[in-house]
Write a protein that holds these residues in place. Structure first.
Motif, PDB file in Angstrom:
ATOM      1  N   VAL A 143       0.822  -1.216   0.000  1.00 47.68           N
ATOM      2  CA  VAL A 143       0.000   0.000   0.000  1.00 47.68           C
ATOM      3  C   VAL A 143       0.853   1.261   0.000  1.00 47.68           C
ATOM      4  CG1 VAL A 143      -1.847   1.250   1.193  1.00 47.68           C
ATOM      5  CG2 VAL A 143      -1.718  -1.263   1.356  1.00 47.68           C
ATOM      6  N   GLN A 144       0.682   2.083  -1.026  1.00 48.13           N
ATOM      7  CA  GLN A 144       1.314   3.405  -1.055  1.00 48.13           C
ATOM      8  C   GLN A 144       0.201   4.448  -1.016  1.00 48.13           C
ATOM      9  OE1 GLN A 144       4.696   3.786  -3.649  1.00 48.13           O
ATOM     10  NE2 GLN A 144       4.345   5.963  -3.972  1.00 48.13           N
ATOM     11  N   VAL A 145       0.437   5.533  -0.291  1.00 51.62           N
ATOM     12  CA  VAL A 145      -0.609   6.561  -0.146  1.00 51.62           C
ATOM     13  C   VAL A 145      -0.192   7.797  -0.956  1.00 51.62           C
ATOM     14  CG1 VAL A 145      -1.954   7.940   1.487  1.00 51.62           C
ATOM     15  CG2 VAL A 145      -1.211   5.642   2.111  1.00 51.62           C
ATOM     16  N   GLY A 146      -1.172   8.418  -1.607  1.00 53.51           N
ATOM     17  CA  GLY A 146      -0.886   9.473  -2.579  1.00 53.51           C
ATOM     18  C   GLY A 146      -0.562  10.838  -1.992  1.00 53.51           C
ATOM     19  N   PHE A 147       0.414  10.886  -1.111  1.00 54.45           N
ATOM     20  CA  PHE A 147       0.886  12.198  -0.653  1.00 54.45           C
ATOM     21  C   PHE A 147       1.956  12.663  -1.644  1.00 54.45           C
ATOM     22  CE2 PHE A 147      -0.593  10.665   3.628  1.00 54.45           C
ATOM     23  CZ  PHE A 147      -1.632  11.565   3.727  1.00 54.45           C
ATOM     24  N   MET A 148       1.484  13.312  -2.720  1.00 45.74           N
ATOM     25  CA  MET A 148       2.391  13.594  -3.850  1.00 45.74           C
ATOM     26  C   MET A 148       3.417  14.657  -3.542  1.00 45.74           C
ATOM     27  SD  MET A 148      -0.115  15.723  -3.745  1.00 45.74           S
ATOM     28  CE  MET A 148      -0.696  17.359  -4.166  1.00 45.74           C
ATOM     29  N   ARG A 149       3.170  15.459  -2.490  1.00 44.54           N
ATOM     30  CA  ARG A 149       4.117  16.551  -2.273  1.00 44.54           C
ATOM     31  C   ARG A 149       5.523  16.043  -1.951  1.00 44.54           C
ATOM     32  NH1 ARG A 149       1.412  21.088   1.390  1.00 44.54           N
ATOM     33  NH2 ARG A 149      -0.617  21.297   0.359  1.00 44.54           N
ATOM     34  N   ARG A 150       5.608  14.828  -1.397  1.00 41.62           N
ATOM     35  CA  ARG A 150       6.938  14.274  -1.109  1.00 41.62           C
ATOM     36  C   ARG A 150       7.766  14.131  -2.385  1.00 41.62           C
ATOM     37  NH1 ARG A 150       7.036  10.081   3.800  1.00 41.62           N
ATOM     38  NH2 ARG A 150       5.321  10.908   5.031  1.00 41.62           N
ATOM     39  N   ARG A 304       4.252  17.840 -11.911  1.00 46.78           N
ATOM     40  CA  ARG A 304       5.530  17.116 -11.988  1.00 46.78           C
ATOM     41  C   ARG A 304       5.631  16.120 -10.820  1.00 46.78           C
ATOM     42  NH1 ARG A 304       9.639  15.376 -13.765  1.00 46.78           N
ATOM     43  NH2 ARG A 304      11.794  15.698 -13.110  1.00 46.78           N
ATOM     44  N   ALA A 305       5.160  16.558  -9.640  1.00 51.90           N
ATOM     45  CA  ALA A 305       5.204  15.662  -8.471  1.00 51.90           C
ATOM     46  C   ALA A 305       4.353  14.423  -8.728  1.00 51.90           C
ATOM     47  CB  ALA A 305       4.705  16.402  -7.230  1.00 51.90           C
ATOM     48  N   TYR A 306       3.150  14.612  -9.308  1.00 54.66           N
ATOM     49  CA  TYR A 306       2.295  13.446  -9.613  1.00 54.66           C
ATOM     50  C   TYR A 306       2.990  12.521 -10.609  1.00 54.66           C
ATOM     51  CZ  TYR A 306      -1.905  15.509  -7.425  1.00 54.66           C
ATOM     52  OH  TYR A 306      -2.814  16.011  -6.555  1.00 54.66           O
ATOM     53  N   ASP A 307       3.635  13.092 -11.634  1.00 52.27           N
ATOM     54  CA  ASP A 307       4.323  12.253 -12.626  1.00 52.27           C
ATOM     55  C   ASP A 307       5.414  11.425 -11.952  1.00 52.27           C
ATOM     56  OD1 ASP A 307       2.755  13.317 -14.617  1.00 52.27           O
ATOM     57  OD2 ASP A 307       4.348  14.480 -15.573  1.00 52.27           O
ATOM     58  N   ILE A 308       6.207  12.076 -11.113  1.00 49.94           N
ATOM     59  CA  ILE A 308       7.317  11.360 -10.454  1.00 49.94           C
ATOM     60  C   ILE A 308       6.745  10.296  -9.519  1.00 49.94           C
ATOM     61  CG2 ILE A 308       9.289  11.604  -8.873  1.00 49.94           C
ATOM     62  CD1 ILE A 308       9.596  14.503  -9.940  1.00 49.94           C
ATOM     63  N   GLU A 309       5.703  10.692  -8.768  1.00 54.84           N
ATOM     64  CA  GLU A 309       5.084   9.752  -7.823  1.00 54.84           C
ATOM     65  C   GLU A 309       4.600   8.491  -8.541  1.00 54.84           C
ATOM     66  OE1 GLU A 309       0.970  10.692  -6.746  1.00 54.84           O
ATOM     67  OE2 GLU A 309       1.473  10.282  -4.672  1.00 54.84           O
ATOM     68  N   VAL A 310       3.852   8.674  -9.635  1.00 51.02           N
ATOM     69  CA  VAL A 310       3.243   7.525 -10.311  1.00 51.02           C
ATOM     70  C   VAL A 310       4.317   6.687 -11.016  1.00 51.02           C
ATOM     71  CG1 VAL A 310       1.581   6.804 -12.064  1.00 51.02           C
ATOM     72  CG2 VAL A 310       0.986   8.629 -10.465  1.00 51.02           C
ATOM     73  N   GLN A 311       5.326   7.355 -11.616  1.00 49.68           N
ATOM     74  CA  GLN A 311       6.402   6.577 -12.253  1.00 49.68           C
ATOM     75  C   GLN A 311       7.139   5.726 -11.213  1.00 49.68           C
ATOM     76  OE1 GLN A 311       7.383   6.505 -15.859  1.00 49.68           O
ATOM     77  NE2 GLN A 311       7.956   4.602 -14.815  1.00 49.68           N
ATOM     78  N   ARG A 312       7.424   6.329 -10.061  1.00 51.50           N
ATOM     79  CA  ARG A 312       8.155   5.564  -9.040  1.00 51.50           C
ATOM     80  C   ARG A 312       7.296   4.444  -8.468  1.00 51.50           C
ATOM     81  NH1 ARG A 312      11.581   9.779  -5.495  1.00 51.50           N
ATOM     82  NH2 ARG A 312      11.316   8.107  -3.990  1.00 51.50           N
ATOM     83  N   TRP A 313       5.990   4.696  -8.358  1.00 49.83           N
ATOM     84  CA  TRP A 313       5.085   3.638  -7.877  1.00 49.83           C
ATOM     85  C   TRP A 313       5.063   2.470  -8.868  1.00 49.83           C
ATOM     86  CZ3 TRP A 313       0.035   2.405  -9.994  1.00 49.83           C
ATOM     87  CH2 TRP A 313      -0.609   1.385  -9.282  1.00 49.83           C
TER      88      TRP A 313
END
Ligand code: ISE
Length: 357
Positions: A143-150, A304-313
């Motif tokens: 489970v990963q939670v969508g706190f995209m600001r990280r 950009r944060a969402y893109d990085i988040e989803v790619q890393r996920w």
């Protein structure tokens, strides 16, 4: 080695997928879910959207029409159980998250769940326990939670600066969370659970400690506030070590999407979110890059944060793991928001009761 062979060696579920791509179901295709479908389809590598689900079937059909090979599966639990789905991105309203995340854990597939993890601390804790017991059996986290600001480059830079010790010990953090407007159903409670929840995660991420107590002040409401709503709110977090984080949450400014964070430390201060890059003040003159204008909403500010988040996920899911805030972070945020809603209603300082891990 081909991609398929590489992936098949790691994530057993992908062994039969000729392309080796992670087959993702997106649940909920409102504003955020539709944005994630477009992101996965056009900007993320190693994954493809094979199914979408939404209470509004017509909306799901519209979104699916833009993605070749994407099916509409009306029942979200059926989408989670579908043998051709390897991973799930949840962007449904928060009240549905608990059952959907539980079903993903039950099937043993990775899930990226948009915030909030669930609507209260008790149900989030149930997910912590369920994932812990899965991890004890398999050694895998799901489970990963969508706190995209990280994943936002400015927040990442701010954290690196704090960790470097260059501005000394952080003492106080000031956050401004401003939205131009919110829909008419947006209550003061939702300002805590839907908006301030991001600042909860930012405080924990930047300062690396838990929030011990919450106080909520209600300044005089703006005449533009939704009827009955206390907008703006001033929320104060007392961190476990005694640092203070204050959050001005104002969701009807009529101006733009403005999210700012200033860390005040013993040997200097640093601010992000001014659209100037990170502004550092350490005794010399402030340093900043040039301004380019304010973003209208969070999809643009944090694109950009969402893109990085989803790619890393996606990359992590293909390696059977997660790469970002996990179920405990989601639970901690829910626990603080539960205390925050109580503090809003009572006007009293409210302690956060965190369970033992
Ligand atoms: C929205 O749901 C978000 O997650 C945004 O990031 C936040 O700024 C906004 O206030 C919320 O309503």
């Amino acid at each position: 080695m081909t991609t398929a062979e590489t992936v098949a060696g790691v994530l057993p579920e992908l062994a039969d997928v000729p392309s080796g791509e992670l087959r993702v179901a997106v649940l909920g295709v409102g504003m955020m879910g539709a944005d994630h479908v477009a992101r996965l389809h056009s900007r993320i590598s190693g994954a493809r959207v094979v199914a979408v689900s939404d209470a509004f079937v017509e909306k799901a059909e519209q979104v699916a029409a833009d993605v070749p090979g994407c099916r509409v599966i009306a029942d979200p639990l059926a989408a989670i159980g579908d043998p051709e789905v390897d991973a799930v991105l949840i962007a449904t309203p928060g009240q549905f998250h608990e059952g959907q995340v539980l079903a993903c854990i039950g099937r043993g597939i990775p899930v990226l769940c948009e915030k909030p993890l669930t609507m209260d601390a008790a149900s989030s804790l149930a997910l912590v326990r369920a994932e812990d017991s899965y991890a004890a059996r398999t050694g895998r986290r799901l489970v990963q939670v969508g706190f995209m600001r990280r994943f936002d480059p400015e927040y990442a830079q701010l954290r690196t600066l704090i960790v470097s010790g260059d501005i000394g010990e952080p003492l106080v953090v000031h956050c401004a969370h401003r939205n131009a407007a919110v829909p008419p159903h947006f209550t003061s409670e939702m300002m805590i659970t839907d908006s301030v929840v991001h600042e909860v995660d930012v405080a924990r991420f930047l300062l690396d400690e838990e929030i011990a107590a919450v106080t909520v002040l209600r300044p005089r409401p703006s005449r533009h506030a939704v009827a009955g709503q206390s907008d703006p709110l001033l929320v104060v977090f007392e961190m476990a070590s005694g640092r203070i984080v204050d959050v001005e949450c104002f969701v009807s400014t009529g101006v733009a999407y403005e999210v700012r964070t200033e860390v005040v430390a013993e040997d200097g201060s640093a601010t992000i979110g001014l659209d100037l890059g990170l502004v550092l003040q350490t005794g010399g003159s402030p340093r900043a890059s040039r301004s380019t204008g304010l973003a209208p909403d969070f999809r643009e500010r944090f694109g950009r944060a969402y893109d990085i988040e989803v790619q890393r996920w996606v990359d992590a899911a293909r390696r059977c793991t997660i790469d970002g805030p996990g179920v405990w972070d989601g639970y901690a945020a829910s626990a603080v928001c539960t205390a925050g809603v109580a503090a809003l209603r009572s006007g009293q300082r409210t302690e956060v009761g965190l369970a033992q891990r």
